[in-house]
Design a protein around this motif. Structure first.
Motif, PDB file in Angstrom:
ATOM      1  N   LEU A 172       0.828  -1.203   0.000  1.00  0.00           N
ATOM      2  CA  LEU A 172       0.000   0.000   0.000  1.00  0.00           C
ATOM      3  C   LEU A 172       0.864   1.255   0.000  1.00  0.00           C
ATOM      4  N   THR A 173       1.941   1.218   0.747  1.00  0.00           N
ATOM      5  CA  THR A 173       2.849   2.361   0.778  1.00  0.00           C
ATOM      6  C   THR A 173       3.473   2.591  -0.596  1.00  0.00           C
ATOM      7  N   GLU A 174       3.757   1.520  -1.309  1.00  0.00           N
ATOM      8  CA  GLU A 174       4.314   1.632  -2.661  1.00  0.00           C
ATOM      9  C   GLU A 174       3.357   2.351  -3.610  1.00  0.00           C
ATOM     10  N   VAL A 175       2.065   2.212  -3.367  1.00  0.00           N
ATOM     11  CA  VAL A 175       1.077   2.887  -4.218  1.00  0.00           C
ATOM     12  C   VAL A 175       1.287   4.403  -4.159  1.00  0.00           C
ATOM     13  N   LEU A 176       1.662   4.907  -2.997  1.00  0.00           N
ATOM     14  CA  LEU A 176       1.909   6.345  -2.855  1.00  0.00           C
ATOM     15  C   LEU A 176       2.961   6.835  -3.847  1.00  0.00           C
ATOM     16  N   LEU A 177       3.921   5.998  -4.130  1.00  0.00           N
ATOM     17  CA  LEU A 177       4.992   6.384  -5.043  1.00  0.00           C
ATOM     18  C   LEU A 177       4.521   6.417  -6.498  1.00  0.00           C
ATOM     19  N   ARG A 178       3.385   5.799  -6.774  1.00  0.00           N
ATOM     20  CA  ARG A 178       2.880   5.745  -8.148  1.00  0.00           C
ATOM     21  C   ARG A 178       1.739   6.730  -8.399  1.00  0.00           C
TER      22      ARG A 178
END
Length: 89
Positions: free
Chosen positions: A76-82
């Motif tokens: 979910l945190t990786e989604v922030l980067l996208r």
């Protein structure tokens, strides 16, 4: 908890993205004094336009799908980067 925060963040980001696109369209079309005086009504009309909303939703729908497909906080945190970035002129 992270999922709820991320969905809320993304929804707010999407609303601002749509508003900026609408305001830019208004200002490009009619850069005269009258338009600057009445821009709010034009932006409200565009924000309520189904095509404008659909265009914004198309940008964000893949991120919503990724958020809803996982419970892993790292993913979910990786989604922030996208989250898409755009240049405001």
């Amino acid at each position: 908890m992270v999922k709820q925060i991320l969905v809320s963040l993304l929804a707010n980001y999407e609303a601002l993205y749509c508003e900026i696109l609408s305001m830019k369209a208004v200002l490009r079309r009619c850069p005269d004094e009258h338009t600057r005086a009445t821009w709010k009504q034009d932006v409200d009309r565009l924000l309520n336009d189904p095509e404008t909303r659909a265009a914004a939703r198309a940008v964000f729908e893949p991120l919503y799908a990724q958020i809803n497909a996982t419970d892993d906080e790292a993913d979910l945190t990786e989604v922030l980067l996208r989250i898409p970035k755009w240049k405001v002129n």
